[in-house]
Write an enzyme that holds these catalytic residues in place. Structure first.
Site, PDB file in Angstrom:
ATOM      1  N   PRO A 185       0.676  -0.987  -0.264  1.00 47.24           N
ATOM      2  CA  PRO A 185       0.256  -0.132   0.039  1.00 47.24           C
ATOM      3  C   PRO A 185       1.052   0.822   0.007  1.00 47.24           C
ATOM      4  CG  PRO A 185       0.081  -1.106   2.177  1.00 47.24           C
ATOM      5  CD  PRO A 185       0.624  -1.602   0.919  1.00 47.24           C
ATOM      6  N   ASP A 232       5.545   2.549   2.261  1.00 43.31           N
ATOM      7  CA  ASP A 232       4.486   1.388   2.520  1.00 43.31           C
ATOM      8  C   ASP A 232       3.821   2.055   4.026  1.00 43.31           C
ATOM      9  OD1 ASP A 232       3.190  -1.056   3.245  1.00 43.31           O
ATOM     10  OD2 ASP A 232       5.778  -2.557   2.625  1.00 43.31           O
ATOM     11  N   HIS A 233       2.360   1.490   4.166  1.00 43.20           N
ATOM     12  CA  HIS A 233       1.672   2.601   4.999  1.00 43.20           C
ATOM     13  C   HIS A 233       1.840   1.465   5.593  1.00 43.20           C
ATOM     14  CE1 HIS A 233      -0.605   4.238   6.791  1.00 43.20           C
ATOM     15  NE2 HIS A 233      -1.350   5.582   5.957  1.00 43.20           N
ATOM     16  N   ARG A 234       2.084   0.098   5.390  1.00 42.71           N
ATOM     17  CA  ARG A 234       1.854  -1.202   6.782  1.00 42.71           C
ATOM     18  C   ARG A 234       2.860  -0.905   7.673  1.00 42.71           C
ATOM     19  NH1 ARG A 234       2.565  -6.399   3.204  1.00 42.71           N
ATOM     20  NH2 ARG A 234       4.247  -4.486   1.881  1.00 42.71           N
TER      21      ARG A 234
END
Ligand code: CAO
Length: 543
Positions: free
Chosen positions: A341, A515-517
């Site tokens: 993401p 990376d939004h994780r």
């Protein structure tokens, strides 16, 4: 607090069964009925529960030990005074098989209905596998179905040889002692010889079942709990303890596809977790996913087919094969784009002074032949930002973040054959001149198609610079398993308000994809702001 011994309960006729898993260790707080060890005979695998709650003081068994009823498994410091009086007997961990009894049902002339034998205290256990189907010829003692409780898994064998006429149970059914399992036709042969430990109750003990069509002779199997033979290529259950099997079922993991790392290829909890991690990271595909890559329901992408167009209908065309690099980088970029993401933050850095310094440096070093580029300063600035914001110098590994304490920075290089990302190793330990020199060597190697794997591996963070070409901002794709990438475009002189007047400043556009994780938006904004501060005043790198 009393110390007490926890012993193997009544496990029926099982004697000297091998400990194949130890599920607790000294210091563990355990609950009553919690499984302590897994044992396995050639008839079943079963977990031995604790009779009491408490804290494990000492383990009395180890892997490979043989245990029987009454063997001390461990010593616990019992949680309460009631410890001295044993708690109500724990549910035995395995079906207890009655002692030898003469076989009442011996030779069956007509159809035979095979029922579930005495499986001890287990009542209403779930059918989790059907091992035969109508028309199958079965031998006496061949397993017909697998049942599972929360402590043991066991296969129910056939008492006779014959041909399966009908299955009387289906997956998910709950069965107990006496439940009819299959009807066998032509079961003319004698049932398997009764072995002392294997004999189940006589047919007379089993309840009647209303079989409408033909009268059948009811008989119990000869062996209650045949082996889970891991090496037997019969399509039987994979070799795993009931708790691992249950865990896998909860997650929907196909155990047959999990490679067991335990004793005799046994599948452990870690193997199941590793399999799930592999699937999540895209390294492993389940057979199901391989069969139906675009299945609906959110599991696959479920996209429309790629448009097929006859371009020649609209004008002249030429076809060219993709280069080897484009094929490889394309597949990687596609995976990274789909799996990660991405979010991209755009920002500007004032590099007026830095550019003046760079020009001056290049004048001073004119004779050395080493040209210092803006990218070399950017690498140093990024190392400083990675040190300040370590979650950018990380990789995602399942549910863990791997924080790197080294600083290897990749830079995208445009080559006639496509994009490659050589890596400057230990950029934190190198000066801007050395980085510039290494970059120009690596970029030349890249253009000449001579980069080796060692030149491109181990990267922590990448920079993609289009500064020499143009553009304002773009959204670079993260180079997995890295978690962020900096895109840089062409700097230009712009008016900036200094509080009194507009001043001409050299402004560098920055685009940070993350990376939004792993990274949050606020951290990304701070990373960019800090990068901007350093580039505006490079002395800050020293702080
Ligand atoms: N703003 C303005 N000018 C810039 C600049 C910037 N941000 N960055 C570089 N320049 C200038 C340089 O000063 C140099 O100018 P001079 O020739 O007048 O000195 C010129 O652009 C060319 O720079 P360079 O290419 O020699 O050096 P570099 O360090 O900027 O780049 C490399 C090296 C290998 C990264 C580059 O050649 C390259 O391949 N870039 C493309 C990367 C790419 O394709 N990214 C996209 C990936 S996603 O598809």
């Amino acid at each position: 607090m009393a110390l007490m011994e926890v012993k193997v309960p009544d496990i029926g006729d099982f004697e000297a069964v091998e400990v194949i898993e130890v599920l607790v260790k000294p210091g563990d707080a355990i609950k009553a009925e919690q499984s302590l060890v897994t044992v396995e005979s050639d008839k079943a695998s079963m977990e031995i529960p604790s009779s009491h709650a408490g804290v494990v003081k000492e383990l009395k068994v180890k892997l490979g030990d043989k245990v029987s009823e009454g063997t001390v498994v461990l010593v616990i410091e019992a949680a309460d005074a009631a410890a001295s009086t044993p708690a109500p007997a724990p549910a035995p961990a395995v079906a207890s098989v009655p002692p030898a009894a003469p076989m009442a049902a011996s030779v069956a002339a007509g159809p035979v209905e095979v029922v579930v034998p005495d499986i001890g205290d287990f009542d209403a256990v779930e059918v989790i596998e059907l091992l035969v189907k109508p028309g199958d010829a079965v031998k006496a003692e061949q397993s017909l179905i697998t049942v599972e409780s929360d402590k043991a898994s066991m296969e129910i064998p056939s008492s006779h040889a014959g041909t399966v006429e009908r299955l009387l149970v289906k997956l998910g059914d709950k069965v107990s002692k006496g439940t009819p399992v299959v009807v066998l036709q032509g079961a003319g042969g004698a049932p398997a010889a009764a072995k002392a430990a294997d004999v189940a109750p006589a047919a007379a003990a089993a309840p009647a079942s209303p079989l409408a069509s033909q009268p059948v002779e009811r008989t119990a199997p000869t062996a209650a709990l045949p082996a889970h033979e891991p090496t037997a290529p019969q399509g039987h259950l994979p070799h795993a303890s009931p708790s691992v099997r249950r865990f896998a079922r909860e997650l929907g993991v196909p155990l047959a596809e999990v490679r067991g790392s335990g004793l005799k290829g046994r599948i452990t909890l870690e193997d199941v977790q590793g399999f799930v991690k592999g699937v999540m990271s895209g390294e492993t595909r389940t057979a199901q996913a391989a069969k139906a890559p675009a299945a609906g329901g959110g599991a696959g992408l479920d996209l429309l087919p790629w448009p097929k167009v006859d371009f020649a209908k609209f004008g002249a065309v030429e076809r060219k094969d993709l280069s080897r690099i484009k094929k490889i980088s394309g597949a990687n970029l596609h995976r990274n784009w789909v799996v990660i993401p991405h979010v991209t933050n755009h920002d500007d850095a004032d590099i007026t002074e830095l550019e003046a310094f760079r020009v001056q440096l290049n004048k001073e070093n004119e004779k050395s032949g080493v040209k210092v580029t803006m990218l070399a300063f950017l690498i140093k600035a990024c190392v400083a930002a990675l040190k300040k914001f370590p979650e950018f110098n990380a990789s995602l590994d399942g549910e863990q973040i791997v924080l790197k304490q080294y600083f290897h920075i990749g830079f995208a290089a445009d080559t006639p054959n496509g994009l490659v990302v050589p890596v400057i190793k230990d950029a934190d330990k190198k000066g801007v001149l050395q980085i510039s020199q290494e970059m120009s060597e690596l970029a030349k190697k890249a253009r000449d198609g001579k980069l080796g794997p060692a030149d491109m591996n181990g990267g922590c963070f990448s920079i993609s610079s289009l500064g020499g070409i143009g553009g304002r901002y773009f959204t670079p794709i993260i180079n997995a398993p890295e978690v962020s990438i900096l895109g840089v475009c062409k700097s230009s002189t712009e008016p900036r308000w200094d509080g009194k007047a507009f001043q001409p400043r050299l402004i560098l556009p920055l685009s940070l994809s993350w990376d939004h994780r792993v990274i949050d938006g606020a951290a990304a904004a701070r990373f960019n702001a800090y990068l901007g501060q350093i580039l505006a005043d490079f002395r800050r790198v020293l702080l």
